[in-house]
Design an enzyme around this catalytic site. Structure first.
Site, PDB file in Angstrom:
ATOM      1  N   ASN A 149      53.818  32.890  41.624  1.00  0.00           N
ATOM      2  CA  ASN A 149      52.826  33.226  40.590  1.00  0.00           C
ATOM      3  C   ASN A 149      51.383  33.112  41.075  1.00  0.00           C
ATOM      4  O   ASN A 149      50.512  33.819  40.577  1.00  0.00           O
ATOM      5  CB  ASN A 149      53.057  32.305  39.379  1.00  0.00           C
ATOM      6  CG  ASN A 149      51.895  32.325  38.414  1.00  0.00           C
ATOM      7  OD1 ASN A 149      51.746  33.232  37.612  1.00  0.00           O
ATOM      8  ND2 ASN A 149      51.015  31.318  38.507  1.00  0.00           N
ATOM      9  N   ALA A 177      46.363  47.171  44.729  1.00  0.00           N
ATOM     10  CA  ALA A 177      47.097  47.456  45.978  1.00  0.00           C
ATOM     11  C   ALA A 177      47.962  46.255  46.365  1.00  0.00           C
ATOM     12  O   ALA A 177      49.087  46.421  46.840  1.00  0.00           O
ATOM     13  CB  ALA A 177      46.113  47.788  47.101  1.00  0.00           C
ATOM     14  N   TYR A 203      42.883  44.838  44.271  1.00  0.00           N
ATOM     15  CA  TYR A 203      43.846  43.923  43.632  1.00  0.00           C
ATOM     16  C   TYR A 203      45.140  44.671  43.301  1.00  0.00           C
ATOM     17  O   TYR A 203      46.237  44.176  43.576  1.00  0.00           O
ATOM     18  CB  TYR A 203      43.205  43.343  42.370  1.00  0.00           C
ATOM     19  CG  TYR A 203      44.145  42.571  41.473  1.00  0.00           C
ATOM     20  CD1 TYR A 203      44.596  41.299  41.824  1.00  0.00           C
ATOM     21  CD2 TYR A 203      44.581  43.110  40.250  1.00  0.00           C
ATOM     22  CE1 TYR A 203      45.453  40.590  40.998  1.00  0.00           C
ATOM     23  CE2 TYR A 203      45.439  42.407  39.420  1.00  0.00           C
ATOM     24  CZ  TYR A 203      45.874  41.152  39.791  1.00  0.00           C
ATOM     25  OH  TYR A 203      46.729  40.449  38.956  1.00  0.00           O
ATOM     26  N   SER A 244      51.769  43.132  38.595  1.00  0.00           N
ATOM     27  CA  SER A 244      50.823  43.452  37.517  1.00  0.00           C
ATOM     28  C   SER A 244      50.980  44.911  37.130  1.00  0.00           C
ATOM     29  O   SER A 244      51.256  45.768  37.984  1.00  0.00           O
ATOM     30  CB  SER A 244      49.382  43.224  37.971  1.00  0.00           C
ATOM     31  OG  SER A 244      48.491  43.752  37.000  1.00  0.00           O
ATOM     32  N   VAL A 304      48.917  28.075  49.320  1.00  0.00           N
ATOM     33  CA  VAL A 304      50.046  28.954  49.689  1.00  0.00           C
ATOM     34  C   VAL A 304      49.797  29.737  50.977  1.00  0.00           C
ATOM     35  O   VAL A 304      50.737  30.252  51.580  1.00  0.00           O
ATOM     36  CB  VAL A 304      50.425  29.944  48.546  1.00  0.00           C
ATOM     37  CG1 VAL A 304      50.994  29.214  47.336  1.00  0.00           C
ATOM     38  CG2 VAL A 304      49.276  30.853  48.168  1.00  0.00           C
ATOM     39  N   LYS A 308      49.322  44.138  44.304  1.00  0.00           N
ATOM     40  CA  LYS A 308      50.448  44.035  43.366  1.00  0.00           C
ATOM     41  C   LYS A 308      51.457  45.166  43.593  1.00  0.00           C
ATOM     42  O   LYS A 308      52.663  44.986  43.392  1.00  0.00           O
ATOM     43  CB  LYS A 308      49.924  44.022  41.924  1.00  0.00           C
ATOM     44  CG  LYS A 308      49.082  42.774  41.604  1.00  0.00           C
ATOM     45  CD  LYS A 308      49.865  41.478  41.841  1.00  0.00           C
ATOM     46  CE  LYS A 308      49.136  40.237  41.374  1.00  0.00           C
ATOM     47  NZ  LYS A 308      49.903  38.993  41.599  1.00  0.00           N
TER      48      LYS A 308
END
Ligand SMILES: NC(=O)c1ccc[n+]([C@@H]2O[C@H](COP(=O)([O-])OP(=O)(O)OC[C@H]3O[C@@H](n4cnc5c(N)ncnc54)[C@H](O)[C@@H]3O)[C@@H](O)[C@H]2O)c1
Length: 255
Positions: free
Chosen positions: A95, A162, A160, A147, A69, A164
């Protein structure tokens, strides 16, 4: 009368990170609802057999697509091939994600950068691209996977979280911007979901899972299907008046 069982019938849906965990469950749930599923992930060949089995089981087409991606050229070529083949793209589920569970003092810059490249920048670029294609048709629905850590906070997951949090903010502004083109943008914010990755992480950390479950009002961990069900709803026309929302799927852990 809407068929209760297959409410994504013939919708062309792209799902990233579909080789395992939550993404695989989303792809299967969408196929069981009659969607034409383009299941995307990195490792060439990894989904071929499963895609064939799913297509047969659910009487639809599940097509594997392999690309990273973060590779904008590969993403564009994959999305254009879907658009040329089907004439439209109705749904994108962002996702694919990476996580490094490390304390603030320990996380390395390449790890933080990778999380932002996969979890944020790639999502923004895929939304840019797919929204142009959706706008050529009748609009569409985009679902981003955020999340609960972005809202609740989680020690060892600050970088992590941050990423989301960024996705939640992006979802709201993108929803307002793209509404006039008939494109809805929502996010699903899972709590702790029992995937292969989760089980490995907990085994490594040595933390008692019972302690975590005690903080979940509904008294159990989430399943990939819990998240997939929320995505299926947001992808379908049943949620046609819902956009810019962050739907917590966390067993009532976030309040
Ligand atoms: N499992 C949980 O408890 C939990 C909780 C909240 C949010 N999430 C989020 O849900 C999503 C899925 O989580 P999961 O637990 O199923 O993760 P996972 O690691 O099991 O699966 C992620 C998938 O994404 C793919 N992927 C990663 N980087 C990629 C890239 N650069 N290009 C293409 N594919 C790539 C991987 O190959 C993998 O198949 C992630 O966005 C994650 O942050 C998970």
């Amino acid at each position: 009368m809407i068929d209760m069982e297959r409410f994504l019938e013939n919708k062309v849906c792209i799902i990233t990170g579909a080789a395992q965990g939550i993404g695989k469950s989303i792809a299967e749930r969408f196929a069981s609802d009659g969607a034409l599923v383009y299941a995307c992930d990195r490792a060439e060949g990894a989904m071929d057999e499963w895609a064939e089995v799913c297509s047969e089981k659910y009487g639809t087409r599940v097509c594997p697509l392999y690309f990273d991606v973060t590779d904008a050229v590969a993403v564009k070529s994959a999305f254009m091939s879907v658009f040329k083949q089907e004439g439209r793209i109705d749904v994108l589920v962002n996702n694919a994600g990476v996580v490094f569970n490390k304390k603030i003092g320990m996380i390395l810059r390449p790890e933080t950068e990778l999380m932002f490249r996969v979890n944020v920048i790639a999502v923004i670029e895929m939304v840019q691209l797919v929204s142009r294609l959706m706008a050529r048709g009748h609009g569409g629905s985009i679902v981003n996977i955020a999340s609960v850590t972005a809202v609740l906070g989680s020690p060892g997951q600050s970088a992590y979280s941050a990423t989301k949090g960024a996705i939640m903010a992006f979802t709201k502004s993108a929803a307002k911007e793209l509404a006039s083109q008939g494109i809805r943008v929502n996010a699903v914010a899972p709590g702790i979901v029992k995937t292969e990755r989760f089980s490995e992480l907990y085994e490594e950390s040595g933390e008692k899972i019972d302690n975590r479950i005690q903080r979940i009002a509904l008294g159990r961990l989430g399943t990939p299907l819990d998240v997939a069900n929320a995505c299926a709803f947001l992808a379908s026309d049943r949620s046609s008046y819902i956009s810019g929302q962050i739907l917590g799927v966390d067993g009532c852990a976030s309040i």
